[in-house]
Design a protein around this motif. Structure first.
Motif, mmCIF file in Angstrom:
data_model
loop_
_atom_site.group_PDB
_atom_site.id
_atom_site.type_symbol
_atom_site.label_atom_id
_atom_site.label_comp_id
_atom_site.label_asym_id
_atom_site.label_seq_id
_atom_site.Cartn_x
_atom_site.Cartn_y
_atom_site.Cartn_z
ATOM 1 N N LEU A 86 1.716 -9.054 -60.868
ATOM 2 C CA LEU A 86 2.907 -8.212 -60.507
ATOM 3 C C LEU A 86 2.817 -6.958 -60.568
ATOM 4 O O LEU A 86 2.943 -6.247 -59.727
ATOM 5 N N GLU A 87 2.305 -6.291 -61.588
ATOM 6 C CA GLU A 87 1.995 -4.895 -61.821
ATOM 7 C C GLU A 87 1.103 -4.303 -60.682
ATOM 8 O O GLU A 87 1.174 -3.251 -60.190
ATOM 9 N N GLU A 88 -0.187 -5.199 -60.555
ATOM 10 C CA GLU A 88 -1.121 -4.696 -59.532
ATOM 11 C C GLU A 88 -0.451 -4.565 -58.186
ATOM 12 O O GLU A 88 -0.754 -3.524 -57.286
ATOM 13 N N LEU A 89 0.238 -5.712 -57.841
ATOM 14 C CA LEU A 89 0.957 -5.750 -56.288
ATOM 15 C C LEU A 89 2.075 -4.947 -56.079
ATOM 16 O O LEU A 89 2.106 -4.341 -55.189
ATOM 17 N N SER A 90 2.503 -4.595 -57.318
ATOM 18 C CA SER A 90 3.817 -3.481 -57.295
ATOM 19 C C SER A 90 2.995 -2.090 -57.039
ATOM 20 O O SER A 90 3.701 -1.125 -56.229
ATOM 21 N N ASP A 91 1.836 -1.911 -57.583
ATOM 22 C CA ASP A 91 1.132 -0.662 -57.288
ATOM 23 C C ASP A 91 0.747 -0.485 -55.557
ATOM 24 O O ASP A 91 0.767 0.734 -55.205
ATOM 25 N N VAL A 92 0.460 -1.606 -55.443
ATOM 26 C CA VAL A 92 0.025 -1.863 -53.876
ATOM 27 C C VAL A 92 1.327 -1.291 -52.956
ATOM 28 O O VAL A 92 1.179 -0.632 -51.927
ATOM 29 N N ALA A 93 2.469 -1.930 -53.075
ATOM 30 C CA ALA A 93 3.582 -1.933 -52.596
ATOM 31 C C ALA A 93 4.014 -0.354 -52.613
ATOM 32 O O ALA A 93 4.278 0.065 -51.412
ATOM 33 N N LYS A 94 3.740 0.185 -53.675
ATOM 34 C CA LYS A 94 4.167 1.639 -53.962
ATOM 35 C C LYS A 94 3.554 2.455 -52.950
ATOM 36 O O LYS A 94 3.952 3.409 -52.278
ATOM 37 N N SER A 95 2.277 2.291 -53.212
ATOM 38 C CA SER A 95 1.363 2.991 -52.482
ATOM 39 C C SER A 95 1.177 2.798 -50.978
ATOM 40 O O SER A 95 0.869 3.821 -50.049
ATOM 41 N N GLU A 96 1.458 1.631 -50.560
ATOM 42 C CA GLU A 96 1.413 1.455 -49.138
ATOM 43 C C GLU A 96 2.708 1.684 -48.607
ATOM 44 O O GLU A 96 3.062 1.528 -47.411
ATOM 45 N N ASN A 97 3.750 2.163 -49.321
ATOM 46 C CA ASN A 97 5.249 2.310 -49.027
ATOM 47 C C ASN A 97 6.077 1.506 -48.105
ATOM 48 O O ASN A 97 6.296 1.441 -47.271
ATOM 49 N N VAL A 98 5.824 -0.014 -48.869
ATOM 50 C CA VAL A 98 6.720 -0.977 -48.562
ATOM 51 C C VAL A 98 7.460 -1.441 -49.657
ATOM 52 O O VAL A 98 7.133 -1.320 -50.683
ATOM 53 N N ARG A 99 8.735 -2.240 -49.196
ATOM 54 C CA ARG A 99 9.540 -2.408 -50.437
ATOM 55 C C ARG A 99 9.067 -3.974 -51.050
ATOM 56 O O ARG A 99 8.354 -4.671 -50.208
ATOM 57 N N LEU A 100 8.992 -4.096 -52.264
ATOM 58 C CA LEU A 100 8.693 -5.210 -52.962
ATOM 59 C C LEU A 100 9.963 -6.435 -53.530
ATOM 60 O O LEU A 100 10.750 -5.685 -53.985
ATOM 61 N N ILE A 101 9.619 -7.342 -52.925
ATOM 62 C CA ILE A 101 10.725 -8.461 -53.446
ATOM 63 C C ILE A 101 9.822 -9.290 -54.216
ATOM 64 O O ILE A 101 9.067 -9.871 -53.926
ATOM 65 N N VAL A 102 10.420 -9.394 -55.365
ATOM 66 C CA VAL A 102 9.827 -10.325 -56.457
ATOM 67 C C VAL A 102 10.847 -11.511 -56.784
ATOM 68 O O VAL A 102 11.868 -11.405 -57.255
#
Ligand SMILES: *Cc1c(COP(=O)(O)O)cnc(C)c1O
Length: 368
Positions: free
Chosen positions: A157-173
Motif C-alpha cells: 500500500l505505502e509503495e503504491l500510494s507513492d507511485v499514485a502520488k508521483s504519477e498524479n493519479v487518484r488512489l482507490i484502496v
C-alpha cells in the motif's frame, strides 16, 4: 403500553476462521438488543455520526478525510466508490492479483467505466511495473486491494500510494480485510478513497460498509454524482444535512457497530495488529508442522489470512476436515484460487492465542 422486560439468553462462542464475518465479542452481540427506535429520530442520526467519527479515528483521517456509510456488504462500498470517483472519460488501472481485484474490474465492466488490469492471481504487484504501466496509458485512477483475501497477500500500500502520488493519479484502496487491524495513517499516506465494512477487522456484524474519502475530492464527487443508492456524495451530504441516512438502516447492527468501533479504538489498531500477527503465527507453524505447504512465500503473507496448499497432501479431504472442525466449534473456509487446490484460515475476529492453540490441537487430532 410502556414497560420493560429482562431478555437474557446464553450464547455460545464459535471460532470463525473464515475471513469475516468473524467471531464477535459477547459485548458486540449484546449491543444488538436495544429498544425499538425509528432511525429518523435525531438520536439515531447522532449514533451514525459517532460511527463516522470513530471510523475516521481508526484510519487517522479525522482532519483530512470524510466518510460515507452505506447499508450494504463490502461490495456495495466498492461499487459506490468506483461509480462515484470515476466519471465518463476517465480511466482506472486495477491491480488484479486476486479475486477481489477482479471484482473491481467486473463492476467497471457493468457500468462501462474505462479500465485496464495488471497482474494475475498471486503475482506480487511490483511498484516499478505499476509506474511504467501508468506512464504508458492515459490513466486518471489506480485501484488496488490492500489485503487480497483470496490469496492472503498484503499488497504494498505505502509503495503504491507513492507511485499514485508521483504519477498524479487518484488512489482507490479496498482495505476490506485490513482496516481496523493494519495501521493505516490517512493523514500521512496519499489515499483518495478507502473502503471497508463492518464485519471484518473492526469485528462488528455484517450489514454496513463505508467509504473514507479525502476532503479535496468533495468537488469532483459532487460533479460526478450520478448513482442513486450507491452515491458517495449523496450519502455523505444526506447524513450531514438531514441527520438521517437516506435509506432504512439496520438499527441493531448500527448499535453493535459503534461498540465494535469503540472496542477497536480501545484495543488500538497497533494492539490488534500485534494480536492478529501472533494468532497467524500459531496457525502458520501449526499447519506447517502437520506437513502443509502454503500458496505464498512467507514475506508476502498478510499475517491475517493463510491460504494452505493442498498439493502437498494428496490424500487430504477438505470436506471431512471442515466437518470435523465444525463439530468442535471451528469454521475453516474453502479456497478460491483457480486451478490450485487450497483452503483458507483467517484470524479476523475476537480471537486470542488460546483459540489458535485449540485449532492446532483439534487439527492434530483429525490427523491422528
Ligand atoms: C470481503 C471482501 C470484500 C467484500 O465482500 P462482501 O461479501 O461484499 O462483504 C471485498 N474485498 C475484499 C478484499 C474482501 O476481503
Amino acid at each position: 403500553m410502556k414497560g420493560s422486560q429482562e431478555i437474557s439468553k446464553s450464547i455460545s462462542r464459535t471460532i470463525l476462521l473464515n475471513p469475516g464475518p468473524g467471531t464477535t465479542s459477547q459485548t458486540v452481540k449484546a449491543a444488538m438488543i436495544v429498544e425499538d427506535t425509528c432511525p429518523r429520530e435525531s438520536h439515531f442520526g447522532d449514533l451514525m455520526k459517532d460511527i463516522g467519527k470513530g471510523l475516521l479515528g481508526i484510519g487517522k483521517g479525522t482532519y483530512t478525510h470524510e466518510v460515507a456509510i452505506f447499508v450494504a456488504s463490502g461490495t456495495g462500498a466498492m461499487e459506490a466508490t468506483l461509480v462515484s470517483a470515476i466519471r465518463p472519460g476517465q480511466k482506472v488501472l486495477i491491480v488484479t492479483n486476486g479475486a477481489y481485484g477482479l471484482r473491481m474490474a467486473s463492476i467497471c465492466e457493468a457500468y462501462g467505466i474505462d479500465y485496464s488490469t495488471i497482474f494475475t492471481y498471486g503475482q506480487y504487484p511490483d511498484p516499478k511495473v505499476v509506474r511504467e504501466k501508468i506512464r504508458s496509458g492515459s490513466f486518471t485512477h489506480l485501484a488496488m486491494i490492500h489485503h487480497e483475501t483470496s490469496t492472503g497477500m498484503m499488497n504494498p500500500l505505502e509503495e503504491l500510494s507513492d507511485v499514485a502520488k508521483s504519477e498524479n493519479v487518484r488512489l482507490i484502496v479496498d482495505a476490506m480485510s485490513s482496516f481496523g487491524a493494519y495501521p493505516i495513517d490517512l493523514s500521512e499516506t496519499h489515499i483518495d478513497y478507502l473502503f471497508s465494512s463492518s464485519n471484518k477487522c473492526i469485528q462488528g456484524m455484517a450489514g454496513l460498509s463505508f467509504v473514507l474519502f479525502h476532503k479535496d475530492r468533495l468537488d469532483e464527487l459532487k460533479a460526478n454524482s450520478r448513482a442513486t443508492y450507491f452515491d458517495v456524495y449523496k450519502q455523505w451530504s444526506g447524513l450531514l444535512t438531514t441527520g438521517q441516512l437516506r435509506f432504512t438502516p439496520p438499527v441493531q447492527v448500527c448499535h453493535a457497530f459503534l461498540v465494535a468501533i469503540q472496542e477497536t479504538l480501545g484495543e488500538t489498531v497497533e494492539g490488534r495488529w500485534a494480536r492478529y500477527q501472533a494468532n497467524w503465527r500459531i496457525l502458520y507453524e501449526g499447519f506447517k508442522a502437520l506437513g502443509f505447504g502454503f500458496f505464498l512465500p512467507e514475506d508476502q503473507q498478510s499475517k491475517i489470512l493463510l491460504a494452505i496448499n493442498l498439493d502437498s497432501k494428496p490424500d487430504f479431504q477438505f470436506e471431512q476436515f471442515h466437518d470435523y472442525m465444525h463439530d468442535q466449534g471451528i469454521t475453516v473456509y474453502p479456497g478460491v484460487i483457480p486451478e490450485i487446490n487450497t483452503f483458507r484460515v483467517a484470524v479476523i475476529g475476537d480471537l486470542d492465542i488460546n483459540d489458535m492453540h485449540f485449532v492446532v490441537e483439534q487439527s492434530q487430532k483429525f490427523f491422528n
